[in-house]
Each structure stands twice: as C-alpha cells, then as structure tokens.
Write a protein that holds these residues in place. Sequence first.
Motif, PDB file in Angstrom:
ATOM      1  N   MET A   1       1.068  -1.052  -0.343  1.00 61.29           N
ATOM      2  CA  MET A   1       0.119   0.027  -0.233  1.00 61.29           C
ATOM      3  C   MET A   1       0.939   1.528  -0.108  1.00 61.29           C
ATOM      4  SD  MET A   1      -3.147   1.233   2.441  1.00 61.29           S
ATOM      5  CE  MET A   1      -3.408   3.008   2.770  1.00 61.29           C
ATOM      6  N   VAL A   2       0.415   2.146  -0.930  1.00 60.24           N
ATOM      7  CA  VAL A   2       1.044   3.245  -1.126  1.00 60.24           C
ATOM      8  C   VAL A   2      -0.128   4.521  -1.001  1.00 60.24           C
ATOM      9  CG1 VAL A   2       2.704   4.890  -2.427  1.00 60.24           C
ATOM     10  CG2 VAL A   2       2.631   2.802  -2.474  1.00 60.24           C
ATOM     11  N   LYS A   3       0.802   5.259   0.408  1.00 53.88           N
ATOM     12  CA  LYS A   3       0.209   6.846   0.874  1.00 53.88           C
ATOM     13  C   LYS A   3       0.698   7.974   0.354  1.00 53.88           C
ATOM     14  CE  LYS A   3      -1.105   4.261   4.820  1.00 53.88           C
ATOM     15  NZ  LYS A   3      -1.299   4.213   6.841  1.00 53.88           N
ATOM     16  N   HIS A   4       0.134   8.594  -0.280  1.00 56.23           N
ATOM     17  CA  HIS A   4       0.277   9.777  -0.915  1.00 56.23           C
ATOM     18  C   HIS A   4      -0.351  10.992  -0.100  1.00 56.23           C
ATOM     19  CE1 HIS A   4       0.243   6.945  -3.815  1.00 56.23           C
ATOM     20  NE2 HIS A   4       1.657   7.383  -4.840  1.00 56.23           N
ATOM     21  N   LYS A   5       1.188  11.993  -0.020  1.00 54.73           N
ATOM     22  CA  LYS A   5       0.805  13.491   0.287  1.00 54.73           C
ATOM     23  C   LYS A   5       1.253  14.382  -0.284  1.00 54.73           C
ATOM     24  CE  LYS A   5       3.298  15.337   3.819  1.00 54.73           C
ATOM     25  NZ  LYS A   5       3.966  15.098   4.993  1.00 54.73           N
ATOM     26  N   CYS A   6      -0.047  15.504  -0.638  1.00 56.19           N
ATOM     27  CA  CYS A   6       0.507  16.571  -0.823  1.00 56.19           C
ATOM     28  C   CYS A   6       0.539  17.766  -0.644  1.00 56.19           C
ATOM     29  CB  CYS A   6      -1.032  16.946  -2.545  1.00 56.19           C
ATOM     30  SG  CYS A   6      -0.008  18.342  -3.371  1.00 56.19           S
ATOM     31  N   THR A   7       1.752  18.281  -0.883  1.00 55.64           N
ATOM     32  CA  THR A   7       2.647  20.236  -0.890  1.00 55.64           C
ATOM     33  C   THR A   7       2.125  20.704  -1.661  1.00 55.64           C
ATOM     34  OG1 THR A   7       4.305  18.816   1.291  1.00 55.64           O
ATOM     35  CG2 THR A   7       4.195  21.499   0.406  1.00 55.64           C
ATOM     36  N   ARG A   8       1.402  21.793  -0.951  1.00 55.53           N
ATOM     37  CA  ARG A   8       1.223  22.647  -2.267  1.00 55.53           C
ATOM     38  C   ARG A   8       1.152  24.180  -1.550  1.00 55.53           C
ATOM     39  NH1 ARG A   8      -2.814  19.693  -0.972  1.00 55.53           N
ATOM     40  NH2 ARG A   8      -3.828  18.171  -2.648  1.00 55.53           N
ATOM     41  N   TRP A   9       2.132  24.575  -2.606  1.00 55.58           N
ATOM     42  CA  TRP A   9       2.826  26.196  -1.844  1.00 55.58           C
ATOM     43  C   TRP A   9       2.557  27.202  -2.976  1.00 55.58           C
ATOM     44  CZ3 TRP A   9       7.667  23.544  -0.233  1.00 55.58           C
ATOM     45  CH2 TRP A   9       7.738  22.826   1.422  1.00 55.58           C
ATOM     46  N   ALA A  10       2.317  28.485  -2.208  1.00 58.67           N
ATOM     47  CA  ALA A  10       2.125  29.431  -3.336  1.00 58.67           C
ATOM     48  C   ALA A  10       2.619  30.770  -2.239  1.00 58.67           C
ATOM     49  CB  ALA A  10       0.982  29.986  -3.452  1.00 58.67           C
ATOM     50  N   VAL A  11       3.660  31.385  -2.974  1.00 55.62           N
ATOM     51  CA  VAL A  11       4.159  32.691  -3.115  1.00 55.62           C
ATOM     52  C   VAL A  11       3.997  33.344  -4.216  1.00 55.62           C
ATOM     53  CG1 VAL A  11       6.874  33.795  -2.675  1.00 55.62           C
ATOM     54  CG2 VAL A  11       6.779  31.328  -2.415  1.00 55.62           C
ATOM     55  N   ASP A  12       3.256  34.790  -3.297  1.00 58.15           N
ATOM     56  CA  ASP A  12       3.034  36.216  -4.199  1.00 58.15           C
ATOM     57  C   ASP A  12       4.467  37.410  -3.972  1.00 58.15           C
ATOM     58  OD1 ASP A  12       1.900  38.288  -4.777  1.00 58.15           O
ATOM     59  OD2 ASP A  12       0.212  37.946  -3.685  1.00 58.15           O
ATOM     60  N   LEU A  13       4.298  37.031  -4.883  1.00 57.86           N
ATOM     61  CA  LEU A  13       6.424  38.327  -5.316  1.00 57.86           C
ATOM     62  C   LEU A  13       5.850  39.394  -5.714  1.00 57.86           C
ATOM     63  CD1 LEU A  13       8.132  36.122  -7.202  1.00 57.86           C
ATOM     64  CD2 LEU A  13       8.397  36.087  -5.081  1.00 57.86           C
ATOM     65  N   GLY A  14       3.952  39.394  -5.465  1.00 54.81           N
ATOM     66  CA  GLY A  14       3.620  41.282  -5.752  1.00 54.81           C
ATOM     67  C   GLY A  14       4.115  42.640  -4.957  1.00 54.81           C
ATOM     68  N   SER A  15       4.257  42.024  -3.761  1.00 56.85           N
ATOM     69  CA  SER A  15       4.676  43.204  -2.378  1.00 56.85           C
ATOM     70  C   SER A  15       6.363  42.882  -2.626  1.00 56.85           C
ATOM     71  CB  SER A  15       3.469  42.828  -1.280  1.00 56.85           C
ATOM     72  OG  SER A  15       4.152  41.835  -1.377  1.00 56.85           O
ATOM     73  N   TRP A  16       6.803  41.773  -2.660  1.00 58.31           N
ATOM     74  CA  TRP A  16       8.221  41.682  -2.503  1.00 58.31           C
ATOM     75  C   TRP A  16       9.198  42.490  -2.902  1.00 58.31           C
ATOM     76  CZ3 TRP A  16      12.295  37.292  -3.813  1.00 58.31           C
ATOM     77  CH2 TRP A  16      13.998  37.475  -2.898  1.00 58.31           C
ATOM     78  N   SER A  17      10.257  43.642  -2.086  1.00 59.95           N
ATOM     79  CA  SER A  17      11.274  44.171  -2.045  1.00 59.95           C
ATOM     80  C   SER A  17      12.728  43.690  -1.928  1.00 59.95           C
ATOM     81  CB  SER A  17      10.998  45.897  -2.187  1.00 59.95           C
ATOM     82  OG  SER A  17      10.673  46.404  -3.069  1.00 59.95           O
ATOM     83  N   PRO A  18      13.108  42.905  -2.652  1.00 56.06           N
ATOM     84  CA  PRO A  18      13.999  42.146  -1.661  1.00 56.06           C
ATOM     85  C   PRO A  18      15.682  43.372  -1.056  1.00 56.06           C
ATOM     86  CG  PRO A  18      14.534  42.105  -4.369  1.00 56.06           C
ATOM     87  CD  PRO A  18      13.686  42.304  -3.993  1.00 56.06           C
ATOM     88  N   THR A  19      15.876  42.705  -0.072  1.00 57.38           N
ATOM     89  CA  THR A  19      16.871  43.502   0.444  1.00 57.38           C
ATOM     90  C   THR A  19      18.037  42.876  -0.059  1.00 57.38           C
ATOM     91  OG1 THR A  19      17.103  42.141   2.678  1.00 57.38           O
ATOM     92  CG2 THR A  19      15.868  43.963   1.989  1.00 57.38           C
ATOM     93  N   LEU A  20      19.443  42.971  -0.144  1.00 57.36           N
ATOM     94  CA  LEU A  20      20.672  42.463  -0.228  1.00 57.36           C
ATOM     95  C   LEU A  20      20.630  41.265   0.864  1.00 57.36           C
ATOM     96  CD1 LEU A  20      23.845  43.187  -1.679  1.00 57.36           C
ATOM     97  CD2 LEU A  20      23.939  44.025   0.243  1.00 57.36           C
ATOM     98  N   GLN A  21      20.887  41.113   1.367  1.00 56.55           N
ATOM     99  CA  GLN A  21      20.102  40.261   2.826  1.00 56.55           C
ATOM    100  C   GLN A  21      19.899  39.039   2.430  1.00 56.55           C
ATOM    101  OE1 GLN A  21      19.120  40.320   7.194  1.00 56.55           O
ATOM    102  NE2 GLN A  21      20.346  38.769   7.460  1.00 56.55           N
ATOM    103  N   GLN A  22      18.178  39.151   1.896  1.00 56.10           N
ATOM    104  CA  GLN A  22      17.596  37.651   1.959  1.00 56.10           C
ATOM    105  C   GLN A  22      17.937  37.288   0.593  1.00 56.10           C
ATOM    106  OE1 GLN A  22      13.638  40.408   1.504  1.00 56.10           O
ATOM    107  NE2 GLN A  22      13.596  39.419   3.229  1.00 56.10           N
ATOM    108  N   LEU A  23      18.265  38.420  -0.724  1.00 56.24           N
ATOM    109  CA  LEU A  23      19.016  37.451  -1.832  1.00 56.24           C
ATOM    110  C   LEU A  23      20.051  36.605  -1.564  1.00 56.24           C
ATOM    111  CD1 LEU A  23      18.374  37.896  -4.925  1.00 56.24           C
ATOM    112  CD2 LEU A  23      19.338  39.258  -4.789  1.00 56.24           C
ATOM    113  N   ALA A  24      20.755  37.484  -1.047  1.00 59.85           N
ATOM    114  CA  ALA A  24      22.497  36.469  -0.639  1.00 59.85           C
ATOM    115  C   ALA A  24      22.236  35.728  -0.078  1.00 59.85           C
ATOM    116  CB  ALA A  24      23.281  37.738   0.183  1.00 59.85           C
ATOM    117  N   GLN A  25      21.178  35.228   0.980  1.00 57.74           N
ATOM    118  CA  GLN A  25      20.697  33.902   1.316  1.00 57.74           C
ATOM    119  C   GLN A  25      20.319  32.978   0.811  1.00 57.74           C
ATOM    120  OE1 GLN A  25      18.123  35.094   4.967  1.00 57.74           O
ATOM    121  NE2 GLN A  25      19.920  35.704   6.480  1.00 57.74           N
TER     122      GLN A  25
END
Length: 302
Positions: A1-25
């Motif tokens: 028997m196989v059990k399947h689990k689904c991960t559904r993720w979404a990221v809204d980039l509309g309001s993101w202004s990346p900082t230098l630190q975030q981009l480096a990470q």
Amino acid sequence: MVKHKCTRWAVDLGSWSPTLQQLAQALAVIQPEERVRLLKFHFLDDYLSSLVGRLLMRKFVSTNSGVKYEDVKFARDIRGKPYWLQAEHETHSQQQLAFNVSHQGRFVVFAGITAQVAVEEDENITASSTTRFGVGVDVMKIEYSGGRSLAEFFRIMRNKFAENEWRYIKRSHHNEMDQLQAFMRHWCLKEAYVKELGVGVTIDLQKICFTVDVTRALAVGGLPLTGTILRCNDMPMHDWYFEEHLLHPKYCAAIAFKNCKPIVKSFELLSIDDLLIETEDAKSVAILDTCRNVLKKQRKTW
C-alpha cells in the motif's frame, strides 16, 4: 500500500522588494550552475520568480527527506526537468518524492507528492515496485495583453483545443471575460498535464480534451474544483486526477496528479522568509557582489 501526501505552496511576489541580505541568503543555498542559469533573465521579476521556484524545491526535499537545506542537490533529466539528486544511501528510502514548479506574473506555485510505502503491511512491496506517480502544476494570469484583439487571439489558438473544449469556452452566455477565464482554465490544465509528462506543449493539444468541473464556481482561497475529466485521443484517462485553484481574482492554477489522489486542500501561501536560512556563504564577497548587480536589474509593472 502506498500513501500519497501532497504539498501545495504559493508565493506572491507582488509586494516583495528583496533586500541585499535576503538575496544573498537565497543565492548561498542554490548550486553554482543554478546561479549561472539565473543570470539569463533580463528583468528582476523573472530572476526572482525562478529563484523562488528553486528555493521551494529545496524546502520540499529538505522537509521530507531530512537532508540539510543547503545540502539538497538537483540535476536535470534529458527533458530538462529537475529532479532530486539523491546520495547513494538515500536511494533505498521507502519515501519517494515528485514535484513541479511554475510561475507567471506575481505568483510562484509548487506542488509536491510524498509517497510513503507501507512496507509493514507487505514485506514484498518496495518503493521501486510501486506504480510510478507524478505531479505537474501551472499558474496562469487571467488577462489578455497581446497586440491583437481577443477574437483574433482565439482564432490563432483555436487549433490547440478539442471541439468540446472550444464549445465550452465560447458558450453563448459567456461574455468576453468569461471566455477568457474559460480559456485560461483549459490552458492551465493542459500545461499542468504536459509538465508532468515532461514534454512541454510539443504534443498535439487538440488530442487532449478536458471536461472542466462546473459543479461550482472557482473561489479565491476556497477548496479546488476536482471533477475535471481528461480524455486523450477520445480515451478516458482514469489514472489522472486534477485540481483547479483560484489563487487571486486574476490568477488560476491547476495541478495534474498521475496515479495518485491526495487529500484535497488549498494552496498554502508562504512568505519569502519561510524559504531563507542563514549561512556563512551568504556573507561571501562574491555572492554579495552578484546580489548587488542583480538588484540593478529592471522591474516589470504588474
């Protein structure tokens, strides 16, 4: 028997202004060849969308395998489709993963399947002997911004749809906006399907016919529609299962599942900080210099 689990993720980039630190990470944890691949993007928005897609894949593999975030490695198959490059001791795990990512406009979406083989029920069952499962995902902005009229655009795209699909798109009570949404729903489903196959839209899309779920309307944040039926060359495809989501009034998404039917859920909206970790590499001069150059790239307007 196989059990399947689904991960559904979404990221809204509309309001993101990346900082230098975030981009480096972010850049510090991806592979050098991935950093090179990202440089092909002219606009900052496209660069960030592709980068976030890579981070989503890493988060999924790390979360479900126990491998450190920064140690997750990917390769590409002959079709250019990314896959997790497992270490030799990891290939014998009873837990198998499949995933896919898509982005358009302000949204990046991810769908991943974790399959756990219940070996305690049958010692003869192994991960390698189970039916191959897979997942494809796509997101579309519900708008038309081409230079031609919508009617002319539809005329050009008509040969990408089966007769039944086109009848639904052009139903007499559909106004122009309804027609556009119906068009994007079908196109999103086709893209999700061929992305799981790993062939892109190079096959005869007229042979792929979707009958969309009309039991209720798509709703932002609500549970997806799950009654979609697929026929290929007029044959019902019983080993496929589909979900249609509305992430935003102007963005629809579709997930195509092959040989699995996970519990129905909505997309989970993640923030950028959910995808970042602190590493010493993020402080390197080379990565910081790259980030400064990236942040000079031009932005699009939504």
